[in-house]
Design an enzyme around this catalytic site. Structure first.
Site, short mmCIF file in Angstrom:
data_model
loop_
_atom_site.label_atom_id
_atom_site.label_comp_id
_atom_site.label_asym_id
_atom_site.label_seq_id
_atom_site.Cartn_x
_atom_site.Cartn_y
_atom_site.Cartn_z
N TRP A 104 0.83 -1.22 0.00
CA TRP A 104 0.00 0.00 0.00
C TRP A 104 0.85 1.25 0.00
O TRP A 104 0.49 2.26 -0.62
CB TRP A 104 -1.01 -0.03 1.15
CG TRP A 104 -2.00 -1.13 0.90
CD1 TRP A 104 -2.12 -2.30 1.58
CD2 TRP A 104 -2.96 -1.19 -0.17
NE1 TRP A 104 -3.09 -3.08 1.02
CE2 TRP A 104 -3.63 -2.44 -0.05
CE3 TRP A 104 -3.32 -0.34 -1.20
CZ2 TRP A 104 -4.64 -2.83 -0.93
CZ3 TRP A 104 -4.33 -0.73 -2.08
CH2 TRP A 104 -4.96 -1.96 -1.94
N ASP A 173 -1.06 6.34 6.71
CA ASP A 173 -2.15 5.50 6.24
C ASP A 173 -2.40 4.46 7.33
O ASP A 173 -1.62 3.51 7.49
CB ASP A 173 -1.77 4.82 4.92
CG ASP A 173 -2.83 3.82 4.45
OD1 ASP A 173 -3.83 3.62 5.15
OD2 ASP A 173 -2.64 3.22 3.36
N LYS A 197 -12.21 -1.89 7.44
CA LYS A 197 -11.46 -2.96 8.12
C LYS A 197 -11.78 -2.96 9.61
O LYS A 197 -12.24 -3.94 10.16
CB LYS A 197 -9.97 -2.78 7.88
CG LYS A 197 -9.63 -3.02 6.42
CD LYS A 197 -8.39 -2.36 5.98
CE LYS A 197 -8.34 -2.28 4.48
NZ LYS A 197 -8.49 -3.56 3.79
N1 PMP Z 1 -4.17 1.26 2.45
C1 PMP Z 1 -4.23 0.11 3.12
C2 PMP Z 1 -3.26 -0.11 4.26
C3 PMP Z 1 -5.18 -0.86 2.76
O1 PMP Z 1 -5.22 -2.02 3.43
C4 PMP Z 1 -6.07 -0.61 1.71
C5 PMP Z 1 -7.16 -1.58 1.30
N2 PMP Z 1 -6.92 -2.89 1.46
C6 PMP Z 1 -5.97 0.60 1.02
C7 PMP Z 1 -5.01 1.51 1.43
C8 PMP Z 1 -6.89 0.92 -0.12
O2 PMP Z 1 -8.16 1.16 0.39
P1 PMP Z 1 -9.44 1.41 -0.53
O3 PMP Z 1 -9.77 0.11 -1.18
O4 PMP Z 1 -10.48 1.90 0.43
O5 PMP Z 1 -9.08 2.47 -1.52
#
Ligand code: PMP
Length: 363
Positions: A104, A173, A197
């Protein structure tokens, strides 16, 4: 209730039963309102009360200082990958520093380079199973901000404490470990998390931003992408994700009233994670943990079995016991048990017992 599985999904993920029950009770009729939260205007007093309540409960849980704004946005965490550099990097004198500890962070970095100069302060490639030692972080001069991912959901690598930052604001994040433990908001310039989550359903992203950083936003940004607009309109710049905000409020109330706040949930999370890491450490040849022990995630426990046959047998056996969604992310394979706040300890002990039995059978 009868057929509920133990759901180890990485997100959208398990929600607390009392929260689901309350949603069910209130879905035809919010008390005193005569309609459900899905049907009322975001400008109506009942919804304004919900928005206020969600913000106040988050403020209470995290002891958010008064010079921070809480925004409820849409577009998921992915939109934050772009909004952060659009608002904080455009026009800045120096580059942004990115710490890459997994998928991510890499994806956030890919978006940031479209907006301005970016320096990689540390990169955990190629295995992404570790965290930087403080003296290995290479920050730039006059950095616009330092970006990191507190918990890499796919690799199962979590910072036990935020990294040392230079003088630049720390941007985090926290999508997959938001509300899993106390944190000191004043250490950060901006913290954000999609809700799906640990905090609610998909569709709402919480952004906590220090007020002075709002001044950086370029007025020529598209309206929705400018943090200033959302702050000025108290998350009502456009129709906010009303249902998601309502659920975030219920989850925050559950944490405050039933779980002992963030210190209470941290204890539970440490206990649950330890149950699984103990099995991994007892059978290291069968269960090969991905993250180095010092940066093991409390939320996403990742490991592999020695070959595909064993992995398939493991997933099948687990499914027969109602233990589901254990397959690792398609990009890395292996097994991932996501054990967010709402995963009951019985779910984790059932998985632990199954792992022990499977090991005994396989030996
Ligand atoms: N950052 C992290 C740490 C994630 O786990 C995720 C989704 N799994 C995201 C960003 C992306 O999130 P979204 O699908 O809401 O855009």
């Amino acid at each position: 209730m009868l057929d509920r599985i133990y759901n180890f999904s990485s997100g959208p993920a398990v929600l607390p039963i009392p929260v689901l029950e309350r949603i069910q009770r209130e879905l035809l009729c919010l008390p005193g309102v005569g309609a459900s939260v899905l049907e009322i205007s975001h400008r109506s007093p009942p919804f304004e009360a919900i928005l206020h309540s969600a913000e106040q409960h988050l403020r209470q849980l995290l002891t958010i200082p008064s010079n921070y704004r809480v925004l409820f946005l849409q577009g998921g965490s992915r939109l934050q990958f772009s909004m952060i550099p659009m608002n904080l990097l455009r026009g800045a004198t120096g580059p942004a520093d990115y710490i890459l500890t997994g998928t991510w962070g890499i994806k956030a970095h890919e978006e940031a380079v479209k907006e301005g100069p970016v320096n990689i302060a540390w990169d955990g490639k190629t295995s992404y199973n570790s965290l930087p030692q403080p003296d290995k972080l290479q920050y730039s001069n006059q950095s616009a901000y330092t970006y990191f991912t507190s918990n890499e959901t796919i690799q199962g690598v979590q910072f036990p404490h935020p990294p040392r930052s230079g003088s630049a604001p720390l941007v985090c994040d926290a999508s997959s470990d938001f509300l899993c433990r106390p944190l000191n908001v004043a250490d950060y310039g901006l913290i954000y998390a999609c809700a799906q989550k640990n905090a609610g359903p998909s569709g709402v992203t919480v952004v906590i931003i220090r007020e002075d950083l709002l001044e950086r936003s370029d007025p020529n940004l598209p309206g929705y992408l400018n943090y200033q607009n959302h702050a000025a309109e108290n998350s009502m710049y456009n129709t906010p994700p009303t249902f998601g905000i309502y659920v975030v409020d219920l989850v925050a109330q559950w944490l405050l009233n039933d779980m002992g706040g963030l210190p209470g949930i941290l204890k539970k999370n440490q206990h649950k994670a330890q149950l699984l890491y103990d099995v991994i450490d007892t059978y290291p040849h069968l269960y090969q943990g991905h993250a180095e022990p010092a940066c093991r995630s409390l939320m996403n426990v990742t490991f592999r079995l020695p070959n595909d046959e064993l992995q398939t047998a493991f997933l099948q056996g687990a499914k027969q016991r109602g233990l589901q969604e254990l397959k690792g992310h398609r990009s890395v394979g292996g097994i991932r048990a996501s054990i967010y706040n709402a995963m009951p300890v019985e779910g984790v002990t059932t998985l632990r017992d199954f792992m022990q039995e499977f090991a005994a059978r396989t030996a």
